[in-house]
Design an enzyme around this catalytic site. Sequence first.
Site, mmCIF file in Angstrom:
data_model
loop_
_atom_site.group_PDB
_atom_site.id
_atom_site.type_symbol
_atom_site.label_atom_id
_atom_site.label_comp_id
_atom_site.label_asym_id
_atom_site.label_seq_id
_atom_site.Cartn_x
_atom_site.Cartn_y
_atom_site.Cartn_z
ATOM 1 N N GLY A 232 39.447 109.785 59.102
ATOM 2 C CA GLY A 232 38.934 108.466 58.717
ATOM 3 C C GLY A 232 37.939 108.579 57.587
ATOM 4 O O GLY A 232 37.849 109.618 56.925
ATOM 5 N N ASN A 233 37.237 107.509 57.332
ATOM 6 C CA ASN A 233 36.196 107.546 56.300
ATOM 7 C C ASN A 233 35.027 106.658 56.731
ATOM 8 O O ASN A 233 35.075 106.037 57.785
ATOM 9 C CB ASN A 233 36.758 107.117 54.939
ATOM 10 C CG ASN A 233 37.338 105.725 54.979
ATOM 11 O OD1 ASN A 233 36.619 104.765 55.180
ATOM 12 N ND2 ASN A 233 38.664 105.615 54.811
ATOM 13 N N ARG A 234 33.998 106.662 55.925
ATOM 14 C CA ARG A 234 32.737 106.023 56.349
ATOM 15 C C ARG A 234 32.665 104.531 56.053
ATOM 16 O O ARG A 234 31.612 103.928 56.215
ATOM 17 C CB ARG A 234 31.558 106.719 55.663
ATOM 18 C CG ARG A 234 31.364 108.129 56.113
ATOM 19 C CD ARG A 234 30.057 108.689 55.591
ATOM 20 N NE ARG A 234 29.966 110.109 55.825
ATOM 21 C CZ ARG A 234 29.664 110.661 56.983
ATOM 22 N NH1 ARG A 234 29.401 109.885 58.027
ATOM 23 N NH2 ARG A 234 29.614 111.959 57.118
#
Length: 467
Positions: A232-234
């Site tokens: 995922g990412n932030r």
Amino acid sequence: MSGRLEGRLIGLGVTGSIAAYKAVELLRLLTAEGADVVVLLSPSAARFIGPLSFAALSRHPVETEVLDLLPDGRIGHIVIADSADALVVAPATAHFLGAMANGMASDAVIATCLATSAPVVVAPAMDGDMWSHPATVANVARLREAFGYVVVPPASGPLASGQSGQGRLAELARIVDAVVEAVAGRPIRQPAATARPPLADAPPREADLAGRRIVITAGGTREPIDPVRFIGNRSTGKMGVALADAALARGARVTLIAAAVEVPLPPPGAGTEVVRVETAAQLRDALSTAMLERDGRPADALVMAAAVADFAPSRMAPTKLSRGEGLTLELSPTPDLLAEVAARARVAVPAAGRRPFLVGFAAEAGSLDRAAGKLAAKGLDLLVANDVSEAGSGFGTDTNRVTILDAAGGRDELPLLTKREVADRILDRVAAALDERDAGVQTGGSTSDGRGPAGTATPASPRRAAR
Ligand code: CTP
């Protein structure tokens, strides 16, 4: 020519004199000199003039209560004390002078003066007898001599009491000059907007997107490794959701395609459709559907704020992987969804001249040099670029400093703003460009790809004028 206070933050303290109304004009003059001004009102000043005019003109929330915290939890008067290049108290009442001379932090104005190491300029205004009273004289002397404050004495003339004497607030130009002199030769204390007081939300825009259908993507995609793990990412989705909220407030019908988000989504309802997705592949499908015609019309615009994974595991393990087996992941690049939409729009839509207006985002680290290339490569109308390595910008923050690039080569560097205000600035461009597109369609003036001059703003269009 830049103003004499360019880049400076000036705290303007207003206390309860009949001359308080003049502080609005003083604020305007300080702003005209290039200053970023934040206003503090004593409780009695707030009885003469409410905070709304000050907030609207300064673009900062007004400090009225010494115990109030800022929305982000910081202590407002301390933030101003620590970041202002100078404080100016105008008008300053006899009460202010007495309380200040004795260090009594009874309101936000005095508390800020006590807490600051910045120069302080004081411009008293009161009845002539009050000004000449020995107590006032002693208080002014203490402010000047012991505290090093600059006192701009009141002028002589008719007073509010009907009498005449020395007590009128000094000419505003003199007060501005005193502030300029007080900061001369000093470095700007806090150039970073994040260290300064926050900006107020802008007043609501008109319903300039009524009748438009806007597709907005938000949040970060998650690419499964196995049934329980993902890459995922932030992204928190704050920017995309702010865009959806702003577009709805301006009358648009919104399809919000939300990947993983950490903020509340607008409730589905009239004009609002929320589609939840997880992966880039699901986002791709949802986008294709959302961009299709509904009620005979394709979407008017796509604002692609989602952080789409650039790589996804080439294969998802069907069962949970065990640690003992070790793990080497093979990743494959995901398709560029925005470029796909742009390519489809170029081919499919010109007939009606209603090509959707396409807005992309580019989260860059350190420099925005690659952003213009991305805009051209993806075939976009606008690209909103930000430097995610800068404090107060990027993932998870409530603020963002962005540069809006357009297809005509324009470049608009915005200051640090709330994400809602950034959203509205983007939608200002979308609304203007759509009005212009439709004006071009009506007059047969669109270009061969059905596109007017992308990203250029037309303040008055036939469509707007007709509303
Ligand atoms: N985007 C997209 N599909 C992807 C990756 C990104 O549609 N697979 C969109 C994003 O939503 C954003 C824009 O493209 O609006 C730019 O994203 P960014 O990650 O900055 O650009 P990339 O094309 O991925 O370039 P790079 O990773 O080389 O910086």
